[in-house]
Design an enzyme around this catalytic site. Sequence first.
Site, PDB file in Angstrom:
ATOM      1  N   SER A 279       0.858  -1.185   0.000  1.00 27.35           N
ATOM      2  CA  SER A 279       0.000   0.000   0.000  1.00 27.35           C
ATOM      3  C   SER A 279       0.894   1.236   0.000  1.00 27.35           C
ATOM      4  CB  SER A 279      -0.909   0.014   1.229  1.00 27.35           C
ATOM      5  OG  SER A 279      -0.167   0.257   2.406  1.00 27.35           O
ATOM      6  N   ASP A 280       0.340   2.359  -0.417  1.00 28.32           N
ATOM      7  CA  ASP A 280       1.081   3.617  -0.299  1.00 28.32           C
ATOM      8  C   ASP A 280       0.739   4.242   1.045  1.00 28.32           C
ATOM      9  OD1 ASP A 280       2.610   5.810  -0.667  1.00 28.32           O
ATOM     10  OD2 ASP A 280       1.507   6.615  -2.380  1.00 28.32           O
ATOM     11  N   TYR A 281       1.731   4.523   1.792  1.00 30.30           N
ATOM     12  CA  TYR A 281       1.626   5.226   3.077  1.00 30.30           C
ATOM     13  C   TYR A 281       0.192   5.394   3.624  1.00 30.30           C
ATOM     14  CZ  TYR A 281       4.106   8.061   6.525  1.00 30.30           C
ATOM     15  OH  TYR A 281       4.691   8.529   7.669  1.00 30.30           O
ATOM     16  N   SER A 283      -2.549   4.052   2.609  1.00 27.14           N
ATOM     17  CA  SER A 283      -3.658   4.107   1.638  1.00 27.14           C
ATOM     18  C   SER A 283      -4.738   3.082   1.948  1.00 27.14           C
ATOM     19  CB  SER A 283      -3.150   3.939   0.201  1.00 27.14           C
ATOM     20  OG  SER A 283      -2.607   2.655   0.002  1.00 27.14           O
TER      21      SER A 283
END
Length: 745
Positions: A279-281, A283
């Site tokens: 996942s992005d930070y 997300s």
Amino acid sequence: MPASAEIARTVGRHRQRIEDLIAAMTVEEKAGQLNLLADPFRWMPTAVNPLDGTGDPARVTALIRAGKVGSLFNGIGAEAGRRIQQVAVEETRLKIPLLFAADVIHGLSTIFPVPLAEAAAFDTDLAYRTARAAAVETAASAVHQTYAPMVDVARDQRWGRNVEGAGEDVLLNNLLAAARVRGFQGEKGLADRDAVLATAKHMAGYSAAIGGVEYNTTDMSEQTLRGVFLPPFKAAVDAGCLSIMSAFNDVNGVPASGSRKLLTDILRGEWGFEGFVVSDYTSEQELIAHGFAEDARDATRLAFNAGVDVSMVSGLYMEHLPGLVASGEVSMARLDEAVRRVLHVKAALGLFDDPYRGMDAAREKAVVGSREHIELSREAGRKSVVLLKNQGGLLPLKKTQKIALVGPFADDVDNVWGPWTIWGAPERRVSLETGFRAAMRDPQNLTVARGSGVETPLAGGIEQAIAAARDAEVIVLAIGEATNMSGEAQSRTEIVVPAPQMALVDAMAALNKPMVVLLRNGRALALEGNVKNAQAIVVTWFLGEQMGHAVADVVFGDHGPSGRLPISFPHRSGQQPYSYDRKTTGRPANPDLASEEYKARYRETTNTALYPFGFGLGYGAVTYGPIEMERDVLDWAGTLDLAVTVTNAGPHTAEELVQLYIHDRVASLTQPGRLLKDFKRVTLKPGESQKVRFTLNARQLGFIGADETYRIEPGLFDVWLAPHAQGGVPATFRLVGPPSISDGR
Ligand code: BGC
């Protein structure tokens, strides 16, 4: 090496061990492998994320000991890395090594041009080499994975992260995605001492944020998603990329980090991806704010079941996966699958053979910031410069001329790296002033004044600039955007040079001396007034630590400018989003008519670019002959040879980038007015002519059809061999074959 071969070869020896580990792991330990936290132990001089997700070293040490952390990110350093790894390998029950990741976007210590700048070189070999150099430094600093390349196709210059990608064109994005993945991962397999795992990000549609507003919703047709935004991810996967980062945004109502369609059906089902999705930070946690998940538990369930294998920073997987497995909302098989993916990549990286790879302080010292890398940074810098205008052959400047270097970036070193630089060496940053003085015969002939701040005036600045310019033969203006005006969360409403700098430019223009504008920028800018009217305009982006030398190499003619725009420079901000490959519409406007009503255009300007995609001048004067084609028919199974003769009529050697564009005249879905299909670079001495040849085949001529598959339809095509997306005279050919061919997928 293809990813599957990599997995098969390296994991092979460890496959049974990994299965044994999975069988031995508790559910908590499994969730722990999927838990990625910010590194609280090691050196990170510049914060790059919004929240302080780093946490307390004692707490994170305890979590590692308990087997509740699988990876850490954004810490570097061999010696400290060894100490942290020791905790995982010696003090945990199952002794599984940690994976260390970092945002190495355009260099670790040696800072190269920002990726958008480097895209202007249109040079896959250069992109490969800078990624390789970055990987060598990264791998020696106890980091196994980089969160790069960003492969989001960027068509709205208000969006701040254009700076991190390869611009607006799909083909160029595909080629550079593959080159950068290969560069990071190397040719010898991921376990090689100099390899780092690449992460293509952010899947998907992140750059299509409505209005160019960072993190905003995206809404697009299936054809645009599959035809424009997904291909570079596919290119990265095909190049062997074993990690993908899921995006923050929602796409057509489904947050990307909760999209099974994107992260499982397409990524794995259609493309055969075998690595892991991260996942992005936070997300996955943000599914709550999106209004897609009820709470943290729900967000975990949705993201994990959609295909996000690893959770970045939030700690949600650690907290909720055990409960979700107990209740049956997440299957044990899904949990095992995600853990297996992570362990396979750890094995491919050689961590089960040597958990301390890249943790040799002597080697770190030897390779980080090496002379060879610094030289490469300067080379990449000068190849990324784009010359937009050069009236009266003002450039190259003579090394004996009296020059006034004016503007906020004249002597500045804080804005040469550009965004996404964390571990550069500040002392190596080269300002324009330093670069100019080093190149000039008599450095005394250079006068320097800032004249203005970037976004605010400087008290007495304009007077100082006028004084500096008094005796000069030429004024060089170093103006544009500061580092913090592009990058993550730096969307702009107006993509212009800020007003205080325009006032400075106006004061300089009033002196009636020849003016060269050196633009510093992380996006395309809409050039206005005296900037637009300057005799010479050069796009210098953020070229990295050797910026001053790289710009001087070009400005003084030691290297002829050879870059081409990877993004269109519009007339006005209001034209955004903009890309050269727009549809024709039912009422195409004639760009040569100043005003034409009831056509697809604005009141104030034609909807063309001031400087189009692919545009860039050299110091030569290159002319194009007509397209040469032996036949005007391309058979379905055959090829079509095309050629053009280019001639350099100028007094300097020129590097020309010949670009092949097509237009599918009639199709079952409307097609772009032009689309880049190939390009070739040639070097032409003064007076020299060369024939540049291309070959087209039917596979290059398809598009995503109404049934969402790639299809190729026979019919008439226009073709250009041109210096840029608005140049050249087309020829026409007919593709003959079956009525329409779909790859069926
Ligand atoms: C960015 C990612 C980056 C991550 C970790 C996020 O805010 O969108 O591109 O890799 O932070 O620093």
